[in-house]
Write a protein that holds these residues in place. Structure first.
Motif, short mmCIF file in Angstrom:
data_model
loop_
_atom_site.label_atom_id
_atom_site.label_comp_id
_atom_site.label_asym_id
_atom_site.label_seq_id
_atom_site.Cartn_x
_atom_site.Cartn_y
_atom_site.Cartn_z
N GLY A 21 -5.73 3.94 7.08
CA GLY A 21 -5.36 4.96 8.04
C GLY A 21 -6.41 6.03 8.27
N GLY A 80 1.66 7.75 0.61
CA GLY A 80 0.67 6.70 0.74
C GLY A 80 -0.70 7.15 0.26
N SER A 111 0.84 12.35 5.81
CA SER A 111 1.15 11.55 6.99
C SER A 111 1.56 10.12 6.66
CB SER A 111 -0.06 11.51 7.92
OG SER A 111 -0.42 12.82 8.28
N SER A 112 1.30 9.68 5.44
CA SER A 112 1.65 8.30 5.09
C SER A 112 2.64 8.28 3.95
CB SER A 112 0.39 7.52 4.70
OG SER A 112 -0.22 8.07 3.55
#
Length: 165
Positions: A68, A110, A139-140
């Motif tokens: 990502g 993440g 964000s993950s």
């Protein structure tokens, strides 16, 4: 205020000193950065990128395992003129931090979120940043990594636990 930057500004009562974010497409750092700089030009924007592929820092693209972020090129949408500093994080540091956040804080995040947190700790450790409000975003989520290297050790422990019965 439905945007992340507006919510962060409201929740911190505008007391953000440093915003730390990894770049994938560059949208979060560019958009949130513009918002924060508009509110307070002295806010420091720190870009996080994989140490193994530090292209924004001027390095060569290379393989890394922080999905990502660090696409191997400077994204068109990324406004590099807003970036005050770049902090690199290794894949191992990002994974270790993601595991630590799960174990110690109960946050299943993440690998790129682990990278953001690892970068924040590097920045917070500096004497000049003592007492400053350092903000990042996760964000993950970690659920997509349950069958990956990130949680391989936990999976192995669970398998071995079942075999013991």
């Amino acid at each position: 205020m439905r945007t992340s930057d507006g919510l962060i500004w409201k929740d911190t009562e505008g007391k953000v000193d440093i915003f730390v974010a990894a770049t994938g497409s560059g949208g979060t750092l560019t958009g949130t950065g513009r918002f924060f700089k508009m509110k307070n030009p002295s806010i420091k924007l720190i870009c996080v990128e994989p140490a193994e592929s530090a292209v924004i820092s001027g390095g060569e693209p290379a393989y890394h395992n922080i999905q990502g972020i660090g696409p191997g090129f400077v994204p068109e949408i990324l406004d590099t003129s807003q970036i005050d500093e770049i902090v690199t994080v290794t894949t191992q540091e990002a994974m270790d931090m993601a595991r630590r956040l799960a174990r110690e804080e109960g946050l299943l995040v993440g690998i790129s979120s682990g990278a953001n947190a690892a970068a924040c700790l590097k920045v917070a450790a500096r004497e000049e940043n003592k007492g400053k409000m350092i903000v990042t975003m996760f964000s993950s989520g970690g659920e997509r990594y349950l069958n990956s290297e990130l949680f391989a050790q936990v999976k192995e422990e669970c398998v071995n636990m079942n075999m013991a019965f």
